[in-house]
Design a protein around this motif. Structure first.
Motif, short mmCIF file in Angstrom:
data_model
loop_
_atom_site.label_atom_id
_atom_site.label_comp_id
_atom_site.label_asym_id
_atom_site.label_seq_id
_atom_site.Cartn_x
_atom_site.Cartn_y
_atom_site.Cartn_z
N LEU A 281 58.55 50.76 19.32
CA LEU A 281 57.86 49.72 20.09
C LEU A 281 56.76 50.36 20.93
CD1 LEU A 281 60.61 47.44 21.68
CD2 LEU A 281 58.61 46.62 20.44
N PHE A 282 55.58 49.74 20.95
CA PHE A 282 54.57 50.25 21.88
C PHE A 282 53.88 49.09 22.59
CE2 PHE A 282 52.31 49.91 17.82
CZ PHE A 282 51.14 49.24 18.19
N TYR A 283 53.58 49.36 23.85
CA TYR A 283 52.91 48.39 24.71
C TYR A 283 51.59 48.97 25.20
CZ TYR A 283 57.63 46.36 25.12
OH TYR A 283 58.87 45.81 24.86
N ILE A 284 50.58 48.12 25.30
CA ILE A 284 49.30 48.51 25.91
C ILE A 284 49.03 47.53 27.04
CG2 ILE A 284 46.83 48.90 25.56
CD1 ILE A 284 47.42 49.32 22.59
N TYR A 285 48.80 48.06 28.24
CA TYR A 285 48.58 47.24 29.42
C TYR A 285 47.29 47.65 30.13
CZ TYR A 285 53.51 45.81 29.23
OH TYR A 285 54.73 45.29 28.85
N PRO A 286 46.68 46.70 30.86
CA PRO A 286 45.54 47.06 31.72
C PRO A 286 46.03 47.73 33.00
CG PRO A 286 46.03 44.73 31.97
CD PRO A 286 46.97 45.25 30.91
N HIS A 287 45.21 48.62 33.53
CA HIS A 287 45.49 49.24 34.83
C HIS A 287 44.27 49.03 35.70
CE1 HIS A 287 45.26 52.75 37.63
NE2 HIS A 287 46.44 52.26 37.94
N ALA A 288 44.45 48.29 36.80
CA ALA A 288 43.33 48.01 37.70
C ALA A 288 43.09 49.22 38.58
CB ALA A 288 43.61 46.77 38.54
N ALA A 289 42.07 50.00 38.25
CA ALA A 289 41.77 51.23 39.00
C ALA A 289 41.22 50.90 40.38
CB ALA A 289 40.77 52.08 38.21
N SER A 290 40.65 49.71 40.53
CA SER A 290 40.18 49.31 41.86
C SER A 290 40.31 47.80 42.01
CB SER A 290 38.71 49.72 42.06
OG SER A 290 37.88 48.97 41.22
N ALA A 291 41.12 47.41 42.96
CA ALA A 291 41.19 46.00 43.37
C ALA A 291 40.97 46.04 44.87
CB ALA A 291 42.53 45.39 43.01
N THR A 292 39.75 45.76 45.29
CA THR A 292 39.28 46.20 46.61
C THR A 292 39.90 45.51 47.81
OG1 THR A 292 37.43 44.69 46.29
CG2 THR A 292 37.06 47.01 45.75
N THR A 293 40.19 44.23 47.72
CA THR A 293 40.70 43.53 48.90
C THR A 293 42.20 43.31 48.77
OG1 THR A 293 40.40 41.32 47.96
CG2 THR A 293 38.49 42.31 49.06
N PRO A 294 42.89 43.19 49.90
CA PRO A 294 44.33 42.89 49.86
C PRO A 294 44.65 41.62 49.08
CG PRO A 294 43.71 43.58 52.06
CD PRO A 294 42.43 43.43 51.27
N ALA A 295 43.79 40.59 49.22
CA ALA A 295 44.03 39.33 48.52
C ALA A 295 43.94 39.53 47.01
CB ALA A 295 43.01 38.28 48.96
N LEU A 296 42.94 40.32 46.55
CA LEU A 296 42.80 40.57 45.11
C LEU A 296 43.95 41.44 44.61
CD1 LEU A 296 41.22 40.25 42.53
CD2 LEU A 296 39.80 42.22 43.20
N GLN A 297 44.37 42.41 45.42
CA GLN A 297 45.51 43.25 45.03
C GLN A 297 46.77 42.40 44.84
OE1 GLN A 297 45.84 46.29 48.02
NE2 GLN A 297 43.83 47.16 47.55
N LYS A 298 46.96 41.44 45.72
CA LYS A 298 48.14 40.56 45.62
C LYS A 298 48.06 39.71 44.36
CE LYS A 298 50.77 37.25 48.41
NZ LYS A 298 50.83 36.52 49.69
N ARG A 299 46.87 39.15 44.09
CA ARG A 299 46.71 38.33 42.88
C ARG A 299 46.90 39.19 41.62
NH1 ARG A 299 42.03 36.29 45.36
NH2 ARG A 299 40.72 36.97 43.63
N TRP A 300 46.40 40.43 41.67
CA TRP A 300 46.56 41.32 40.51
C TRP A 300 48.03 41.62 40.25
CZ3 TRP A 300 44.45 42.91 36.25
CH2 TRP A 300 45.04 43.98 35.57
N LYS A 301 48.80 41.87 41.31
CA LYS A 301 50.23 42.16 41.13
C LYS A 301 50.95 41.01 40.45
CE LYS A 301 51.72 45.58 44.50
NZ LYS A 301 52.53 45.81 45.71
N ARG A 302 50.67 39.79 40.90
CA ARG A 302 51.29 38.61 40.28
C ARG A 302 50.85 38.47 38.82
NH1 ARG A 302 50.15 35.72 45.27
NH2 ARG A 302 48.38 34.80 44.19
N PHE A 303 49.58 38.66 38.58
CA PHE A 303 49.03 38.57 37.23
C PHE A 303 49.70 39.61 36.31
CE2 PHE A 303 45.99 40.28 34.14
CZ PHE A 303 45.67 39.14 33.42
N PHE A 304 49.77 40.85 36.77
CA PHE A 304 50.31 41.91 35.93
C PHE A 304 51.80 41.68 35.66
CE2 PHE A 304 52.10 46.09 35.01
CZ PHE A 304 51.28 46.46 33.96
N ALA A 305 52.53 41.17 36.64
CA ALA A 305 53.95 40.88 36.42
C ALA A 305 54.11 39.84 35.31
CB ALA A 305 54.60 40.38 37.71
#
Length: 200
Positions: free
Chosen positions: A94-118
């Protein structure tokens, strides 16, 4: 026999980990890769994934992707012309490929990214679970298989391949049905993207 399948989470890398597990006669090997994206808004991150994500068809890219190959080795015995399949040893890679956000500049965007990635990870891991179930079902489908008048075990092996092929087809239909639900209008993928962009 080897089967290769790709399933993708679609919008509008380096090796990270390897894990293995065993279930009955089945061995599971897992590899995860990521690709880096950057962006200062949710829309920019979506655009970066659409540009840099794993290929999905000829012209489009996916957000994330699950793929697998599988192999089988049959342990047979022969006694007075009767061939018995003693064990079917399957390996799924099995192999998975995922995006990695190298920069999510604001706390609000970081929070949205965490929910999205989950949500993305949950989608891909469901594909992986279905693939694991396929291997277990394939193993069950050939358990106890035997043929009389089969001194070289050719009939037994052919029937084992036929049963495994039928099981693969049934589980591939399950993979496609899951994707159809997730990618439908107003479905899970649309909500994930809208939440990352900040539309809900």
């Amino acid at each position: 026999m080897r089967l290769a399948v790709l399933t993708s989470l679609v919008a509008i890398g380096a090796l990270c980990g390897v894990a293995s597990a065993a279930s009955a006669g089945t061995k599971v090997l897992v590899k995860t890769r990521t690709y880096d994206i950057t962006g200062t808004t949710g829309a920019a991150l979506i655009e970066a994934m659409d540009r840099k994500g794993p290929k999905h068809g000829f012209m489009t890219h996916a957000i994330a992707q699950t793929g697998y190959t599988s192999d089988w080795d049959f342990d047979t015995s022969q006694d007075n012309g009767v061939c018995r399949l003693r064990q079917a040893n399957g390996t799924i890679n099995l192999f998975y490929i995922y995006p990695h956000a190298a920069s999510a500049t604001t706390p609000a965007l970081q929070k949205r990214w965490k929910r999205f990635f989950a949500g993305v990870r949950a989608h891909e891991e469901t594909h992986g679970r279905i693939a694991r179930e396929m291997m277990r079902a394939s193993e069950r489908s050939v358990r106890g298989l035997q043929f009389a008048d089969d001194p070289r075990c050719n009939k037994t092996r052919r029937e084992a391949w036929r049963r495994i092929g039928a099981t693969y087809a049934a589980y591939e239909a399950k993979q496609n049905a899951f994707d159809a639900r997730q990618h439908s209008a107003g479905g899970h993928v649309e909500h994930l993207i809208a939440a990352l962009v900040g539309r809900n």
